[in-house]
Enzyme design. Structure first.
Site, PDB file in Angstrom:
ATOM      1  N   ASP A 166       0.753  -1.317   0.090  1.00 33.15           N
ATOM      2  CA  ASP A 166      -0.524  -0.123   0.480  1.00 33.15           C
ATOM      3  C   ASP A 166       0.770   1.053  -0.257  1.00 33.15           C
ATOM      4  OD1 ASP A 166      -3.207   0.741   0.301  1.00 33.15           O
ATOM      5  OD2 ASP A 166      -2.168   2.108   1.650  1.00 33.15           O
ATOM      6  N   TYR A 293      -1.283  11.769   0.835  1.00 34.77           N
ATOM      7  CA  TYR A 293      -1.980  11.308  -0.839  1.00 34.77           C
ATOM      8  C   TYR A 293      -1.949  12.421  -1.311  1.00 34.77           C
ATOM      9  CZ  TYR A 293      -4.391   7.260   0.527  1.00 34.77           C
ATOM     10  OH  TYR A 293      -4.069   5.087   0.695  1.00 34.77           O
ATOM     11  N   HIS A 347      -5.456  -8.226   1.376  1.00 35.62           N
ATOM     12  CA  HIS A 347      -4.104  -6.904   0.912  1.00 35.62           C
ATOM     13  C   HIS A 347      -4.017  -6.155   2.759  1.00 35.62           C
ATOM     14  CE1 HIS A 347      -3.624  -2.356  -0.179  1.00 35.62           C
ATOM     15  NE2 HIS A 347      -3.986  -1.817   0.850  1.00 35.62           N
TER      16      HIS A 347
END
Length: 369
Positions: A166, A293, A347
């Protein structure tokens, strides 16, 4: 380095429970389940468990069972766990988490990787802007620079190994690309996604299939990343003010459309799910975590030079409930010497299938001479 332990005042827990009890529930369409996002029916059940059954002090004691420290590097406060391996010559390994998890992502594999002759000195930091590392965010390449200094200057390792998925994938990839003189090998569970800028003439049929899947997923499930990369501050007010809103946002990403038991399993169980959420809540870092982000988007679209493909040996494990990227895709970015399709997990593999994940890391890193 200063020793650190988690010790949250009881007033914070009391305030949390009051906020949960005073939630203004929005309602949901009859029979909608998870089609519109996080199910209100499920969330009310989780909120009741959170107030009546979840024991933060018990979880806090578990967080404190392994040595933790605080340090400062280039003005960034850095929180990290350091657990020494018990073998005769343990390998130093830094593990980097992602979003919406935390350093807690790896707690189930710590005993699996620090016991036995093939063991590791585990360094498990909180990314700046996440959890106990404070509220200042930065981009993935900058974090890689902090990790290099943490491992070589603060902890004194001449060379080390690194793994991440991730957001942690981007950090680990940058470590290998920028610091190949000190990074011995790296391991990944994902390697990014096609964004439509690739030349289709250079893509294999498997890569094109992967790109098609990603495009469909992005339209149906990728809104969170677009919000984080464009308007994180607008989102932050609600998530920092309401624990139920925070839980709903994290749950909507955890495993969209999956039944509650699978979502909880993805985080290692209901208590583990809530502990991960609590780390964001008690530190008030949900806003700064999403700003990473934006920082990465600014770096990517602001003219920064793309990372060069690294020749550091890389291992790749593809878990069945993760996006199924082919080996050719991974080879665009890293020197793949090991590629394995795993039998179970997704994940959050370190939480879901810790034995399999730890075995994969040990097998790969100890194969590097």
């Amino acid at each position: 380095m200063k020793p650190f332990s988690v010790n949250i005042p009881e007033t914070v827990i009391t305030d949390l429970k009051n906020r949960i009890q005073n939630t203004r529930w929005p309602g949901e369409p009859d029979g909608s389940g998870w089609q519109f996002g996080t199910s209100e029916k499920y969330l009310k059940e989780l909120a009741a468990y959170w107030i009546n059954n979840y024991d933060w002090k018990k979880q806090e004691a578990q967080l404190n069972q392994y040595p933790q420290y605080m340090t400062e590097i280039d003005g960034f406060p850095i929180h990290f766990q350091l657990i020494k391996g018990k073998g005769s010559n343990p390998k130093p390994l830094i593990l980097t988490h992602g979003w919406p998890d935390s350093y807690y992502r790896f707690h189930r594999i710590i005993p699996l990787l620090t016991e036995g002759e093939q063991s590791f000195d585990l360094v498990i930091p909180s990314i700046p802007g996440f959890g106990f590392s404070g509220k200042t965010s930065t981009n993935s390449e900058a974090v890689a620079g902090l990790w290099k200094k943490l491992m070589t200057e603060v902890l004194g390792y001449k060379k080390f190994y690194a793994a991440g998925g991730d957001v942690g994938m981007g950090v680990t990839k940058a470590l290998a690309s920028k610091y190949p003189d000190v990074v011995e090998a790296v391991h990944f569970t994902d390697l990014g996604y096609p964004m439509g800028q690739e030349d289709p003439n250079t893509m294999s049929d498997e890569e094109k299939q992967f790109a098609g899947f990603v495009q469909q997923w992005w339209y149906s499930e990728g809104a969170y990343a677009m919000v984080h990369a464009t308007k994180p501050q607008s989102l932050a007010y609600g998530l920092n003010d309401s624990p139920v809103a925070l839980a709903a946002w994290i749950l909507s990403f955890g495993n969209a459309g999956a039944p509650p038991e699978l979502i909880e399993a993805a985080f290692g169980g209901r208590d583990a799910l809530l502990t991960n959420i609590m780390i964001y809540w008690v530190t008030e870092t949900i806003a700064s975590s999403t700003r990473m982000y934006k920082a990465d988007a600014i770096a990517q679209w602001g003219g920064a030079q793309p990372l060069q493909k690294t020749q550091v040996p890389a291992g790749v494990a593809v878990f069945p409930r993760e996006a199924q990227f082919p080996r050719e895709w991974a080879e665009r970015f890293v020197n793949v010497v090991h590629y394995k399709k795993m039998d179970a997990g997704g994940h959050f593999a370190a939480l879901e299938v810790p034995e399999a994940f730890a075995g994969e890391l040990r097998s790969f890193f100890y194969s590097i001479k």
